[in-house]
Design a protein around this motif. Sequence first.
Motif, PDB file in Angstrom:
ATOM      1  N   ILE A 171       0.290  -7.558   2.279  1.00  0.00           N
ATOM      2  CA  ILE A 171       0.241  -7.657   0.810  1.00  0.00           C
ATOM      3  C   ILE A 171       0.834  -6.374   0.218  1.00  0.00           C
ATOM      4  CG2 ILE A 171      -1.262  -7.971  -1.204  1.00  0.00           C
ATOM      5  CD1 ILE A 171      -3.253  -9.377   0.577  1.00  0.00           C
ATOM      6  N   THR A 225      -1.591 -19.952  -9.325  1.00  0.00           N
ATOM      7  CA  THR A 225      -1.717 -19.600  -7.904  1.00  0.00           C
ATOM      8  C   THR A 225      -2.983 -20.233  -7.317  1.00  0.00           C
ATOM      9  OG1 THR A 225      -2.883 -17.597  -8.544  1.00  0.00           O
ATOM     10  CG2 THR A 225      -0.527 -17.382  -8.087  1.00  0.00           C
ATOM     11  N   GLN A 255       6.648 -18.591  -8.108  1.00  0.00           N
ATOM     12  CA  GLN A 255       5.246 -18.167  -8.178  1.00  0.00           C
ATOM     13  C   GLN A 255       4.808 -17.577  -6.833  1.00  0.00           C
ATOM     14  OE1 GLN A 255       2.724 -16.964  -9.583  1.00  0.00           O
ATOM     15  NE2 GLN A 255       1.868 -18.669 -10.778  1.00  0.00           N
ATOM     16  N   TRP A 256       3.822 -16.701  -6.882  1.00  0.00           N
ATOM     17  CA  TRP A 256       3.281 -16.107  -5.659  1.00  0.00           C
ATOM     18  C   TRP A 256       2.523 -17.141  -4.852  1.00  0.00           C
ATOM     19  CZ3 TRP A 256       5.021 -11.461  -4.203  1.00  0.00           C
ATOM     20  CH2 TRP A 256       5.691 -10.733  -5.185  1.00  0.00           C
ATOM     21  N   LYS A 257       2.660 -17.020  -3.542  1.00  0.00           N
ATOM     22  CA  LYS A 257       1.964 -17.903  -2.609  1.00  0.00           C
ATOM     23  C   LYS A 257       1.124 -17.024  -1.687  1.00  0.00           C
ATOM     24  CE  LYS A 257       4.462 -21.538  -3.862  1.00  0.00           C
ATOM     25  NZ  LYS A 257       5.092 -20.922  -5.044  1.00  0.00           N
ATOM     26  N   GLU A 286       0.960 -12.470   1.101  1.00  0.00           N
ATOM     27  CA  GLU A 286       1.293 -12.871  -0.261  1.00  0.00           C
ATOM     28  C   GLU A 286       2.802 -12.718  -0.419  1.00  0.00           C
ATOM     29  OE1 GLU A 286      -0.716 -12.020  -4.565  1.00  0.00           O
ATOM     30  OE2 GLU A 286       0.245 -10.342  -3.602  1.00  0.00           O
ATOM     31  N   PHE A 287       3.481 -13.738  -0.904  1.00  0.00           N
ATOM     32  CA  PHE A 287       4.933 -13.635  -1.053  1.00  0.00           C
ATOM     33  C   PHE A 287       5.399 -14.499  -2.222  1.00  0.00           C
ATOM     34  CE2 PHE A 287       5.931 -17.775   0.872  1.00  0.00           C
ATOM     35  CZ  PHE A 287       4.778 -18.031   1.608  1.00  0.00           C
ATOM     36  N   LEU A 288       6.575 -14.117  -2.759  1.00  0.00           N
ATOM     37  CA  LEU A 288       7.090 -14.843  -3.924  1.00  0.00           C
ATOM     38  C   LEU A 288       8.051 -15.932  -3.453  1.00  0.00           C
ATOM     39  CD1 LEU A 288       7.037 -14.983  -7.030  1.00  0.00           C
ATOM     40  CD2 LEU A 288       8.962 -13.391  -7.065  1.00  0.00           C
ATOM     41  N   SER A 291      10.841 -12.990  -2.158  1.00  0.00           N
ATOM     42  CA  SER A 291      10.511 -11.630  -1.708  1.00  0.00           C
ATOM     43  C   SER A 291      11.120 -11.363  -0.323  1.00  0.00           C
ATOM     44  CB  SER A 291       9.002 -11.394  -1.710  1.00  0.00           C
ATOM     45  OG  SER A 291       8.298 -12.474  -1.137  1.00  0.00           O
TER      46      SER A 291
END
Length: 439
Positions: free
Chosen positions: A39, A73, A136-138, A154-156, A321
């Motif tokens: 993260i 999210t 959106q962030w996943k 966590e990645f975009l 990302s």
Amino acid sequence: MRLSKFFMPLLRDDPKEAEIVSHQLMLRSGMIRQASSGIYSWLPLGHKVLRKIEQIVREEQDKAGAIELLMPTIQSADLWRESGRYDVYGKEMLRISDRHDRDMLYGPTNEELITDIFRSAARSYRDVPRILYHIQWKFRDEIRPRFGVMRGREFLMKDSYSFDLTVEGARRSYNKMFVAYLRTFERMGLKSIPMAADTGPIGGDLSHEFIVLAETGESEVFCHRDLIEKTAPEDDIDMDGDLSPILSEWTSKYAATIEKHDKERFEAEVPKKSRISARGIEVGHIFYFGTKYSVPMNCTVQSADGQQVNLECGSYGIGISRLAAAIIEASHDENGIIWPEPVAPFKVGLINLKSGDKATDNACEDLYNRLQNASIEILYDDTDDRAGAKFAAMDLIGLPWQLIVGPRGLKDKLVELKDRRTGKRDSLSLDEAINRLVP
Ligand code: 5CA
């Protein structure tokens, strides 16, 4: 932006935890900081790159006729129970319960949520086809988060979802995303190769991964050399026209990830000298899965002859990302990053070789103001660091152009313009330098 007022915490030494060059360079150049395992915080320099990547992705999605929205999210577990994936997804899903003990989750992907939105709004065949997307962030609780943002928890992601009445229609939507992806990655200076791929937990039987070749890539891939030399369709392509010839052109030559690799076919179809066996980074993945979600979730519209028809669907992801790291893997040298201009955090780095010297300060201020007024993104190193340190920092952060200003050159009314990629330096007058940088 003046460096003296910016926030760009460079690291002097190679961070020990970083195993691959993109991770090292992203930490050293102050693009990212780890917040906890897998993260990351995106510091200003990294954030600028992320936004540039995102914007290119957005422009190509819009051009393909996809429509942007934004889903949350956090999702309710109920939808995932409806599709049957709540239990299947396993430990990768971060499960949360709220104060009322309701089961929630941090979305690893959005097929269920978008299907719920679409089914509640679409009534008839006139409401399709549609492609909806969001950025959106996943969160995926990967067993082995590693290589920085390359495999984060966590990645975009940009994820698009298509809804069509028929299989042929779904195929057309798939083709649009396929072509949009070729263009998207090429605009970022990347060579991506679409490869037949496994569908994993998303499901379906037609799928391509878009792979950027890199030694440090996590996937083992096999393809025909000709694919590496191909270029993406031009800007004037009609995205509503028949794109199937482009698909045939790109998929007629052998290309597969290890999961889909067929050694016999590879050797039969590809002459020995054209066989590429390499490693690659998956920057995008597209899926056609038909009615996998529309049947259990009852997502239907009324056809022209009055029947209720389950929609034919696909989903299409890009790791935004991850792309920041993939671009660095593909474009760096021993001194640091080399940003392709379309994703560079700034286009120009202005180096003042003798801060405090009146003539040098004045020339720098003049260049800085004129370039800013021409909307050129510029980072002005106005600090009183040594020249050597300024050069090293500028090479490390990898802006495409360096404009170097010092008292010696100014005596002859000259400044230097350095191309970060080639290292070539030209001595130019102030006006010439500006003309070279302003399109
Ligand atoms: N729902 C589908 C398509 S929208 C989906 O989730 N596809 S995916 O699993 O292949 O992910 C899409 C893209 O996200 C991948 O191609 C990859 O580029 C990126 N991605 C996936 N997992 C990670 C991760 N752990 N860290 C960084 N990027 C990731």
